[in-house]
Design an enzyme around this catalytic site. Structure first.
Site, PDB file in Angstrom:
ATOM      1  N   TYR A  34      88.457  79.273  37.785  1.00 45.64           N
ATOM      2  CA  TYR A  34      88.447  79.838  36.362  1.00 45.64           C
ATOM      3  C   TYR A  34      89.553  81.106  36.091  1.00 45.64           C
ATOM      4  O   TYR A  34      90.072  80.839  35.221  1.00 45.64           O
ATOM      5  CB  TYR A  34      87.204  80.222  36.112  1.00 45.64           C
TER       6      TYR A  34
ATOM      7  N   GLU B  10      96.352  79.717  30.856  1.00 47.38           N
ATOM      8  CA  GLU B  10      96.173  79.548  29.447  1.00 47.38           C
ATOM      9  C   GLU B  10      96.910  80.930  28.770  1.00 47.38           C
ATOM     10  O   GLU B  10      97.678  80.880  27.748  1.00 47.38           O
ATOM     11  CB  GLU B  10      94.680  79.891  29.041  1.00 47.38           C
TER      12      GLU B  10
END
Length: 237
Positions: free
Chosen positions: A156, A163
């Site tokens: 994550y 991102e």
């Protein structure tokens, strides 16, 4: 002749489990196809395959992420036991990156980071949907359970970094072409690069909030799924 008896999985009390199993199966097939396609293309064409990753699997990726919005409805009506707000954050994050940044800007689609980001997303989703699908039918494997509870911990943060880097690389193109910048009522203009920069800061703030919530949510969800699967297995047996 007596009335026909429906199979157990079609009976009203098992329809929810049948629906969830089909939903998880569809998502599993979609994400496994994406990951397999990317792997085969990489071993066949090497680094060149990373440039046109989006052109090869972008449509299926958009379909899978669009279908995943159903999970908000699942939680709202109570057929899934996850928490609504963390799931909303996760889906919103992906929709903004996939549709708002990557799909809308062709120059970004050719970046290596898009391929890396899709790998991270699909690794997490393949494990999650496989675990959820098997839990519905009362099947569990120790390795899969361990992966579903721990894989997100290292992946994550890497997803957030990928991102953020995707947004960073997209900013010059949005500033140059002015895409997604609109004029709102009362002469208020929305300059999309500013929106992305604000969102970029929020990503790193949200990582600490979501990490705690996701950890507790996953443990609670896995416990409930195991309990439900055991009860379903006892009834069907």
């Amino acid at each position: 002749m007596g009335p026909s008896v429906l199979p157990a999985w079609l009976q009203p009390r098992y329809r929810k489990s049948a629906y969830l199993f089909i939903y998880y199966l569809i998502q599993f097939c979609g994400h496994s196809w994406i990951l397999t396609n990317m792997t085969v293309r990489f071993f066949s064409f090497g680094k060149d395959s990373m440039v046109d990753t989006f052109y090869a699997i972008g449509l299926v990726m958009r379909v899978c992420q669009s279908i995943s919005l159903l999970e908000l409805l699942h939680i709202y009506i109570g057929i899934e036991s996850n928490q609504l707000f963390p799931k909303f954050l996760q889906l919103t994050e992906r929709i903004i990156i996939l549709f708002g940044v990557i799909t809308s800007q062709e120059e970004v689609q050719e970046k290596y980071v898009v391929c890396v980001l899709f790998i991270f997303w699909n690794l997490l989703d393949m494990v999650r949907y496989t675990y959820s699908m098997l839990s519905v039918i009362g099947t569990s494997y120790a390795v899969l359970t361990w992966l579903s509870q721990t894989l997100w911990m290292p992946i994550y943060p890497l997803c957030v970094l990928a991102e953020a880097f995707t947004i960073y690389q997209s900013l010059p193109y949005f500033e140059l072409f002015g895409k997604n910048s609109t004029m709102l009522p009362f002469d208020i203009s929305t300059y999309f690069p500013y929106v992305l920069k604000l969102y970029l800061m929020m990503l790193f703030i949200a990582i600490f909030i979501r990490k705690e919530k996701t950890s507790s949510e996953d443990l609670l969800s896995n416990r409930r799924k195991c309990e439900t699967a055991c009860c379903t297995g006892d009834k069907m047996g």
